[in-house]
Design an enzyme around this catalytic site. Structure first.
Site, PDB file in Angstrom:
ATOM      1  N   ASP A  79       0.891  -1.171   0.089  1.00 51.23           N
ATOM      2  CA  ASP A  79      -0.010   0.181  -0.010  1.00 51.23           C
ATOM      3  C   ASP A  79       1.077   1.254   0.012  1.00 51.23           C
ATOM      4  O   ASP A  79       1.856   1.399   0.809  1.00 51.23           O
ATOM      5  CB  ASP A  79      -0.830  -0.145   1.386  1.00 51.23           C
ATOM      6  CG  ASP A  79      -1.901   0.906   1.218  1.00 51.23           C
ATOM      7  OD1 ASP A  79      -3.154   0.639   1.006  1.00 51.23           O
ATOM      8  OD2 ASP A  79      -1.610   2.204   1.426  1.00 51.23           O
ATOM      9  N   ASP A 127      -4.175   2.194  -4.485  1.00 46.81           N
ATOM     10  CA  ASP A 127      -2.951   1.993  -4.423  1.00 46.81           C
ATOM     11  C   ASP A 127      -2.514   0.687  -3.677  1.00 46.81           C
ATOM     12  O   ASP A 127      -1.354   0.775  -2.944  1.00 46.81           O
ATOM     13  CB  ASP A 127      -2.551   3.465  -3.572  1.00 46.81           C
ATOM     14  CG  ASP A 127      -2.909   3.570  -2.267  1.00 46.81           C
ATOM     15  OD1 ASP A 127      -4.098   2.782  -2.060  1.00 46.81           O
ATOM     16  OD2 ASP A 127      -2.672   4.126  -1.430  1.00 46.81           O
TER      17      ASP A 127
END
Lengths: 293, 751
Positions: free
Chosen positions: B359, B402
């Site tokens: 992440d 993301d």
């Protein structure tokens, strides 16, 4: 004989009445039946002719009937000419015989019985027409008439015409022989009257009794010749030049006995075909000549 | 449901042929029956015709015999015998039979006189010696070898009125005459016989009743019968052969090609294509089947083309469907498919399986700060970096905006950690300035390793990695965290069902919300200036703290709803005066709430309470960065309504002074992590300069996390305006007695 004649006369009378009934018309043929002395009935054809014309009886040949063509044509032609014509059939032992009797049949007739029947018919015709008839015989019928004339010198006969006349006994056209006659005589000598087989005339086989056989056989050439010499009736003989059943030379010799002999050139024993008229002419000539006499 | 079995065309052809044969057989039997009837009729007719024929012949024979007797009776020589019976025997023996009058069949003849007495003869054994006039009708009498006709006939009288002069009797055999004198069509003449039974004599007219005979074979009838029978048999045979030939032809021309085609279609179904149906008509090709074959082959060829094209498209679709268009790595769909196959794949091996989550930290801020194109470039670079670190056969999946994931086979904890470090190293060496990004791009990596490849262990891998990721995202945590059971305890709240339920109930229904109030001390006065309202959720005597609440809320995107529930609760407390007048409060607003268009409307209800107290709205810089435009606009509106704005947790994230300058905030609250750095002399100067600079810019400052007197002294010395922490006062509910808050003058708030 007189009894027989009376009985015959009665019979003739009755039969005439029965047979003719109403009077036959002129030129019309009627059948006539007569009972013969033997008891048998016999038939005949009768043409009533002109009243002033002669009566003629025509006798058929051996074993024939009055229907035999030569006889029949002659009778018819004479009837047409106005003659009273009677032609009958001998019974030869058969009631109302209508057919010729074969040689092979049992022959119970004889010359005497035949003579009686001829006499009966002549009497009938004489009675019927009131004239003395002219007799015409053909072949052996001439012998029967000759036998009658020989045995009946008083017979009411005006004239006799013998056509193709012949005789029994041994001859050129006959089968009988002296041996047959001898056998018959032998049988008679043995009193054997039964039937036996012979030959007679044109019959090679002929069954009859010895007596009956000899009654014919004995009418040989000599007896016939003598009969012509003895009969009183004017006679005319007509023969065909081509007839092989007769002894023409013998016939020619009969002139010397007063008989008139007429030979038709080319005709045979039966005058067949064109000679039928020649025969008729000869007969009419003879009848007119004798009628004129 | 049972599938109905559909008969094949062979069955129909067989049925048709069977029906045709049965019909033919029926017709043949019926015709045969008719022929048999005709035969019987012909035989009966023949028998009747034969009987009539024989009756006619017998009648003729009887007539002949009668005529014979009549001729005999009319024979003049017979009449002669009646006159001369003495010669009768001779005549009978020598003349009677030789005169051709009597036929040869006359066995005997006798002449009777008018009284019926026979004329004497020698041996007339066949005829009676006397008869009884009138004579009887003709009779048939039994004979030794054959019957005879006995006829007595009267000899005609010369005149009709006279009785017969005699009679003749004739006995004649008639069988030979019957047989030879007639042409029999129906009777075999040699078979004619008579059976008088017990009778000696019968009337001649009834002879037919006693006659027996055999029928002559009737060649014509037999021939007709034979022809008919033969015709029926031949017709039946020909029609049968034709039917069978038609059946065979049907099978050969239609059924066989159809089977061939059907089999070909079956093979096509089981094959991958490429099969071509050869000519099916054999020596007798049929246009229709040939057309079917050509059409099938053409269709098959086109189908193959379509199939190839589809396969190509499928591959493309699969690639599109399983790959992320932006980064080129596999997408979430591919991840889920791979995840589904993982248990099956892993159970075949004994090696450990590792699951890693990646992440990008504060990616949203990057995206908003630099634009999406830059954000996309950052994503592509990070994905490429991680993918290059992965081993061959290992795939990187983009499972969120993301967020990336990787399933690593044969990877133990050390391997996992090494991989995570390599990824960080690779990203660290990536030059993101090429995209215009000046801040360092950091990635948090949560990993979990399953040493037991059972399905249950594998299924918990994602949860474990999430927990590890949660941990890695926490401030102060390493960027690479591998799950341990201890981490599970920390994250229990996040994933506890009852906690979830309690949080959800609080958000949706407002139940269980219990606000705590922590004093914010004005350092220059030493008294609480206001109180920060802090959320607690009570559930069955359990209190759920922010550490357990917010991960759930953020995970479920419930920030706005939670904030509204809190606002409602505070409003109720304010209206009910549970929050005393003059009691200033600060309210934490989440990022989504700040950027929500309704925030100003929602906050209008608080405006009346600004008269006697200050209400400070605390927002985090992360929340502001997300949608800084909207956030700025909303905050300016709120400030115009009278609310103060405090930037919370400054120093825990980007802590960008550029952002601070552009944000409409009144107060900056330094995060506890910055305050703790004051304990480190090396970092003290930085914080001091930062405080000075922010204070100089006109912001009031708050130091959070004051837990010791030393920390209080330091922040006071550094010039902080306010301080907050357990040392100064823990969060307590309203039920406890709170120290009175100082009333802040109007205007720009200075907590």
């Amino acid at each position: 004989m007189s009894g027989w004649f009376l009985r015959s006369a009665v019979a003739v009378t009755s039969i005439i009445m029965l047979s003719l009934g109403p009077v036959a018309a002129s030129g019309e043929e009627v059948s006539v039946t007569l009972e013969m002395p033997s008891g048998h009935s016999a038939e005949a054809a009768y043409w009533a002719g002109e009243p002033d014309m002669p009566a003629i009886l025509i006798q058929h040949g051996f074993l024939q009937t009055h229907h035999f063509p030569t006889v029949r044509r002659l009778a018819s032609a004479l009837a047409d000419s106005g003659f009273n014509v009677l032609t009958h059939s001998l019974t030869l032992g058969i009631n109302q015989r209508t057919a010729s009797l074969p040689c092979e049949a049992v022959h119970t007739h004889s010359m005497p019985k035949t003579r009686e029947e001829i006499a009966t018919w002549i009497d009938w015709l004489h009675t019927r027409t009131g004239q003395e008839p002219v007799l015409i015989g053909h072949s052996a019928g001439s012998v029967n008439l000759l036998d009658y004339l020989a045995h009946s010198p008083e017979a009411p006969v005006r004239h006799a015409i013998f056509i193709s006349v012949t005789f029994f006994g041994h001859g050129e056209a006959a089968f009988e022989s002296p041996e047959h006659a001898a056998r018959a005589r032998a049988d008679l000598a043995r009193n054997d009257s039964g039937l036996a087989e012979y030959a007679l005339g044109f019959c090679r086989q002929y069954v009859t009794t010895p007596t009956a056989y000899l009654s014919y056989y004995d009418w040989d050439k000599q007896r016939t010749d003598r009969a012509f010499q003895t009969i009183n009736t004017p006679s005319t003989l007509i023969a065909g030049s081509a007839d092989d059943r007769i002894d023409l030379e013998w016939i020619e010799t009969l002139r010397q006995h007063g008989a008139e002999v007429r030979i038709v050139d080319g005709a045979n024993h039966f005058f067949d075909q064109m000679h039928e008229f020649d025969l008729l002419d000869e007969i009419e000539w003879a009848l007119h000549r004798h009628q004129a006499q | 449901m049972t599938r109905t079995r559909i008969p094949s065309i062979t069955h129909y052809a067989l049925l048709l042929a069977a029906l045709a044969l049965v019909t033919l057989a029926g017709f043949g039997l019926y015709t045969w029956y008719q022929v048999d009837q005709l035969r019987e009729e012909v035989r009966d007719n023949g028998r009747e015709a034969a009987r009539q024929e024989l009756a006619s012949a017998l009648d003729h024979v009887r007539t002949q015999a009668t005529q014979q007797a009549s001729r005999f009776a009319r024979w003049e020589e017979v009449r002669q015998q009646l006159g001369t019976p003495q010669y009768y025997a001779y005549w009978k023996n020598h003349r009677m039979h030789q005169a051709a009058i009597l036929a040869d069949r006359v066995v005997d003849a006798r002449i009777y006189d008018r009284d019926g007495v026979a004329l004497p003869d020698s041996d007339a054994i066949h005829l009676p010696g006397a008869i009884e006039p009138p004579p009887p009708a003709p009779r048939a009498v039994r004979g030794d070898s054959e019957p005879s006709l006995l006829i007595i006939e009267a000899i005609p009288a010369l005149t009709a009125t006279d009785p017969p002069p005699g009679y003749v009797g004739l006995k004649s055999q008639f069988l030979d005459s019957l047989r030879e004198g007639h042409v029999f069509r129906y009777i075999n003449p040699e078979s004619i016989r008579f059976d008088f039974g017990e009778q000696h004599a019968i009337p001649a007219t009834e002879l037919i009743r006693y006659a027996q005979f055999d029928l002559r074979p009737n060649p014509m009838a037999d021939q007709v019968e034979e022809l008919l029978s033969g015709a029926v048999i031949n017709l039946g045979a020909i029609l049968g052969v034709i039917t069978l030939a038609l059946f065979a032809t049907l099978v050969y021309l239609i059924v066989r090609p159809l089977h061939h085609i059907s089999g070909h279609i079956d093979r096509l179904r089981q094959s991958s294509g490429g099969l071509v149906l050869e000519r099916v008509g054999g020596v007798l090709p049929i246009a229709e089947t040939e057309k079917i074959r050509e059409s099938l082959n053409s269709y098959q060829a086109r189908l193959m083309d379509v199939h190839s094209s589809l396969e190509e498209k499928n591959r493309e679709f699969w690639r599109i469907a399983h790959h992320d268009a932006l980064t080129g790595v596999r997408n979430r769909r591919a991840f889920e498919e791979s995840w589904d196959t993982l248990p099956r794949l892993a159970t075949r091996h004994t090696y450990p399986v590792c699951f890693a989550l990646f992440d990008i930290n504060h990616f949203k801020a990057i995206n908003d700060s630099y634009g999406h194109q830059v954000g996309d470039a950052v994503l592509q670079a990070v994905a490429r970096d991680i993918d290059e670190v992965l081993r061959d056969g290992e795939h990187l999946f983009r499972i969120g905006g993301d967020e990336f994931a990787a399933i690593l086979l044969d990877c133990d904890r050390s391997g996992a950690r090494s991989l995570g470090e390599r990824c960080l190293e690779r990203i660290r060496h990536t030059d993101f300035t090429q995209f215009g990004v000046r801040e360092p791009i950091k990635v948090s990596i949560g990993m979990a390793v399953a040493t037991d490849n059972d399905e249950q262990s594998l299924l918990t891998l994602q949860w474990q990695a999430d927990v590890a990721m949660y941990k890695a995202k926490r401030p102060g945590s390493p960027q690479v965290v591998i799950f341990t059971p201890e981490l599970a305890k920390d994250a229990q709240g996040l994933y506890s069902n009852w906690v979830n339920n309690a949080v959800y109930d609080a958000v949706t229904q407002g139940t269980g919300i219990r606000m705590s109030y922590q004093p914010v001390i004005a350092l220059d006065e030493g008294h609480p200036s206001y109180f920060e309202t802090l959320l607690r959720i009570e559930h069955q005597d359990e209190v759920i703290g922010p550490a357990d609440i917010f991960p759930i809320v953020e995970a479920r995107r419930l920030e706005v709803d939670l904030d509204r529930a809190i606002l409602n609760r505070l409003l109720r407390d304010l209206r009910s005066s549970q929050i005393p007048a003059g009691f200033g409060i600060s309210i934490n607003l989440s990022g989504p709430t700040v950027v929500n268009a309704g925030i100003t409307q929602w906050m209008e209800a608080f405006v009346p309470f600004l008269q006697d107290r200050q209400i400070i709205l605390e927002v985090t810089e992360t929340a502001l960065i997300t949608e800084i435009g909207q956030a700025t606009e909303n905050l300016q509106k709120l400030r115009r309504q009278g609310f103060l704005v405090a930037l919370d947790d400054f120093g825990s994230g980007y802590s960008s002074l550029r952002y601070l300058a552009s944000m409409p905030v009144d107060t900056v609250k330094f995060d506890i992590s910055l305050i703790r750095t004051l304990d480190n002399p090396d970092q003290h100067q930085i914080v001091e300069s930062l405080v000075q600079m922010i204070s100089d810019a006109g912001y009031t400052t708050v130091a959070e996390g004051i837990e010791t007197a030393e920390q209080l002294t330091r922040v006071r010395n550094l010039g902080f305006n306010f301080a907050q922490g357990y040392y100064l006062g823990p969060p307590v509910p309203l039920s406890q007695r709170l120290p009175p808050a100082l009333h802040s003058p109007s205007g720009r708030a200075r907590p």
